[in-house]
Design an enzyme around this catalytic site. Structure first.
Site, PDB file in Angstrom:
ATOM      1  N   HIS A  72     -12.569   3.200  -0.273  1.00 59.89           N
ATOM      2  CA  HIS A  72     -12.614   2.178   0.795  1.00 59.89           C
ATOM      3  C   HIS A  72     -13.326   0.912   0.310  1.00 59.89           C
ATOM      4  O   HIS A  72     -13.835   0.138   1.117  1.00 59.89           O
ATOM      5  CB  HIS A  72     -13.393   2.668   2.041  1.00 59.89           C
ATOM      6  CG  HIS A  72     -12.724   3.746   2.826  1.00 59.89           C
ATOM      7  ND1 HIS A  72     -13.441   4.742   3.447  1.00 59.89           N
ATOM      8  CD2 HIS A  72     -11.426   3.973   3.121  1.00 59.89           C
ATOM      9  CE1 HIS A  72     -12.602   5.562   4.081  1.00 59.89           C
ATOM     10  NE2 HIS A  72     -11.375   5.111   3.894  1.00 59.89           N
ATOM     11  N   ASN A  77       0.876  -1.168   0.000  1.00 61.07           N
ATOM     12  CA  ASN A  77       0.000   0.000   0.000  1.00 61.07           C
ATOM     13  C   ASN A  77       0.918   1.223   0.000  1.00 61.07           C
ATOM     14  O   ASN A  77       1.446   1.604   1.042  1.00 61.07           O
ATOM     15  CB  ASN A  77      -0.897  -0.054   1.248  1.00 61.07           C
ATOM     16  CG  ASN A  77      -1.863   1.117   1.323  1.00 61.07           C
ATOM     17  OD1 ASN A  77      -1.780   2.062   0.532  1.00 61.07           O
ATOM     18  ND2 ASN A  77      -2.755   1.074   2.278  1.00 61.07           N
ATOM     19  N   ARG A 136     -11.433  15.804   7.125  1.00 65.05           N
ATOM     20  CA  ARG A 136     -12.216  16.224   5.949  1.00 65.05           C
ATOM     21  C   ARG A 136     -13.623  16.630   6.365  1.00 65.05           C
ATOM     22  O   ARG A 136     -14.222  15.998   7.238  1.00 65.05           O
ATOM     23  CB  ARG A 136     -12.320  15.086   4.930  1.00 65.05           C
ATOM     24  CG  ARG A 136     -11.012  14.681   4.321  1.00 65.05           C
ATOM     25  CD  ARG A 136     -11.246  13.716   3.163  1.00 65.05           C
ATOM     26  NE  ARG A 136     -10.016  13.086   2.742  1.00 65.05           N
ATOM     27  CZ  ARG A 136      -9.766  11.781   2.839  1.00 65.05           C
ATOM     28  NH1 ARG A 136     -10.679  10.957   3.306  1.00 65.05           N
ATOM     29  NH2 ARG A 136      -8.609  11.301   2.461  1.00 65.05           N
ATOM     30  N   ARG A 184      -2.488  -2.016  -3.537  1.00 59.62           N
ATOM     31  CA  ARG A 184      -3.692  -1.206  -3.369  1.00 59.62           C
ATOM     32  C   ARG A 184      -3.571  -0.032  -4.341  1.00 59.62           C
ATOM     33  O   ARG A 184      -2.586   0.707  -4.309  1.00 59.62           O
ATOM     34  CB  ARG A 184      -3.770  -0.677  -1.943  1.00 59.62           C
ATOM     35  CG  ARG A 184      -4.908   0.287  -1.784  1.00 59.62           C
ATOM     36  CD  ARG A 184      -4.929   0.909  -0.415  1.00 59.62           C
ATOM     37  NE  ARG A 184      -6.073   1.774  -0.294  1.00 59.62           N
ATOM     38  CZ  ARG A 184      -6.060   2.925   0.366  1.00 59.62           C
ATOM     39  NH1 ARG A 184      -4.963   3.340   0.963  1.00 59.62           N
ATOM     40  NH2 ARG A 184      -7.143   3.642   0.432  1.00 59.62           N
ATOM     41  N   GLU A 234      -8.134  -4.891   5.129  1.00 61.79           N
ATOM     42  CA  GLU A 234      -7.970  -4.585   3.704  1.00 61.79           C
ATOM     43  C   GLU A 234      -6.817  -5.369   3.092  1.00 61.79           C
ATOM     44  O   GLU A 234      -6.897  -5.812   1.948  1.00 61.79           O
ATOM     45  CB  GLU A 234      -7.765  -3.073   3.523  1.00 61.79           C
ATOM     46  CG  GLU A 234      -9.059  -2.316   3.796  1.00 61.79           C
ATOM     47  CD  GLU A 234      -8.873  -0.821   3.970  1.00 61.79           C
ATOM     48  OE1 GLU A 234      -8.475  -0.403   5.078  1.00 61.79           O
ATOM     49  OE2 GLU A 234      -9.117  -0.074   3.021  1.00 61.79           O
TER      50      GLU A 234
END
Ligand code: ADP
Length: 403
Positions: free
Chosen positions: A182, A10, A243, A93, A386
């Site tokens: 996601h 990743n 965010r 990823r 993940e």
């Protein structure tokens, strides 16, 4: 010897997270992280899970190539070198796969070129992912490299959910639509939630709440995503660590016209200085809860705004799905913050959602149901994974069952 290992990478702009997995029993052999790449104080933390403790290196790691070499050395030290014939593939990823990539994909020159073409819609993420892929290809040119896209799970969204109500020609010319992110986590968690209920994913409708530093919700009907809260970029939707999530788009031109901010300033404000951080100065939910316990009003208001948005999405996705069998909380906040789960579900009894306070308060790293026995909708905590999902998808592609 059949190759059974998958390395998952990743790659971020200044970091690489990695895991080496053995797919015979889906076990982890090693996990690690290289961060602050390009700085003097780069740091590599490597944990072999085959014995031996965590190791750490501090010192300049100039670029991604050096980072990969460093992590390869660590793996070699554990007898898990990347030159091993047991390594079947490297799974990457990749954040943005646009509309083209609806499934994990073996990386070819054309695939890499398409990931590059998507840079304008993922300027922060795709370049780092591409660097990671190129570096890994240089290290093992003979090995299949697979891209697993964060957006792929959401490509089943109907046009009614995926399109913004703006001029169609403008939208299409600039590939403006809702992609969602996601996805690997939403796919994994919705499937695990079905398993927890003893059902096949095709039989259940699930609302997944991925609440980490970044946060997103998704509505999954019979194993297919039908709506998700992130959009063209990860900025849309829930209130996140830094965010803003949903905002009137006019705020952006107001900031430009009235406050004289540039597009980059506004981008930074909304992505990095907003959300919980902007509201109360902290983006870590543990710290916010501690401040609330001490009577801090700003922290309390930030928490309330966060919960209010979450509730709106639960209600919206209930309506989108029509019938909900389960709602699953995952990621750092979702898995650990019982007060967040309690507040998000409070008052939703009429929707069939009631928590069992004791089950909610229990700490565990297992997937579990936390709703009251009488509740019509199961509320679950499902730890996301993940890397395992990327490894599973990568391995399924390069070593299909039965071969
Ligand atoms: P990322 O989006 O960076 O992958 P994670 O899923 O790891 O994020 O979630 C990180 C967030 O999880 C932290 O910012 C923190 O607010 C939250 N978190 C972690 N542990 C706890 C805890 N015990 N209680 C409340 N929040 C927690």
């Amino acid at each position: 010897m059949r190759a059974n290992r998958v390395l998952v990478l990743n790659s971020g702009s200044s970091s690489v997270k990695y895991q080496l997995l053995d797919m015979r029993d889906a076990s982890r052999l090693a996990v690690g992280l290289v961060e602050r790449i390009g700085e003097e104080t780069s740091r590599l933390v490597h944990t072999p899970l085959t014995g031996g403790g965590k190791r750490e290196r501090i010192g300049s790691i100039a670029d991604h190539s050096a980072a990969l070499k460093a992590l390869a050395e660590e793996l070699t030290q554990d007898g898990l070198g990347l030159d091993s014939p047991e390594l079947a593939a490297i799974g990457h990823r990749v954040v943005h796969g646009g509309l083209k990539f609806t499934a994990p994909t073996v990386i070819t020159d054309e695939v890499l070129a398409e990931i590059e073409r998507l840079i304008p819609v993922a300027p922060l993420h795709n370049p780092a992912n591409i660097t990671g892929i190129r570096t890994a290809q240089a290290l093992r040119p003979d090995l299949p490299q697979v891209a697993v896209f964060d957006t792929a799970f959401h490509t089943t969204m109907p046009e009614s959910a995926a399109r913004y109500a703006i001029d169609v020609e403008t939208a299409d010319a600039h590939r403006i639509r809702r992609y969602g992110f996601h996805g690997t986590s939403h796919a994994y968690v919705s499937r695990q939630t079905a398993a927890l209920l003893g059902k096949d994913p095709s039989e259940v409708n699930v609302i997944v709440l991925h609440l980490g530093n970044g946060a997103s919700a998704s509505a999954v009907a019979g194993g297919r995503c039908v709506d998700t809260s992130m959009g063209l970029t990860p900025l849309e939707g829930l209130v996140m660590g830094t965010r803003s999530g949903d905002i009137d788009p006019a705020v952006t031109f107001h900031l430009k016209r009235v406050a004289g901010m540039s597009a980059d300033d506004i981008d930074e404000l909304l992505n990095k200085k907003s959300g919980l951080l902007g509201l109360c100065g902290d983006n870590d939910m543990r710290e916010i809860r501690r401040r609330i316990d001490e009577g801090d009003e700003r922290a309390r208001l930030a928490f309330e705004i966060y919960i209010h948005r979450l509730k709106k999405y639960i209600g919206a996705y209930y309506a989108v799905l029509g019938r909900v069998d389960a709602i699953a909380f995952t990621a750092g906040v979702g898995e650990n913050a019982a007060p967040v789960r309690e507040a998000a579900i409070a008052g939703l009894e009429e929707l069939g959602m009631t928590l069992d306070p004791e089950l909610n308060a229990e700490r565990s790293d297992r997937a579990r149901i936390i709703s009251a026995a009488s509740a019509r909708v199961a509320v679950a905590v499902v730890p996301t994974d993940e890397e395992m999902e990327i490894a599973r998808q990568t391995f399924a592609l390069v070593a299909p069952e039965g071969e």
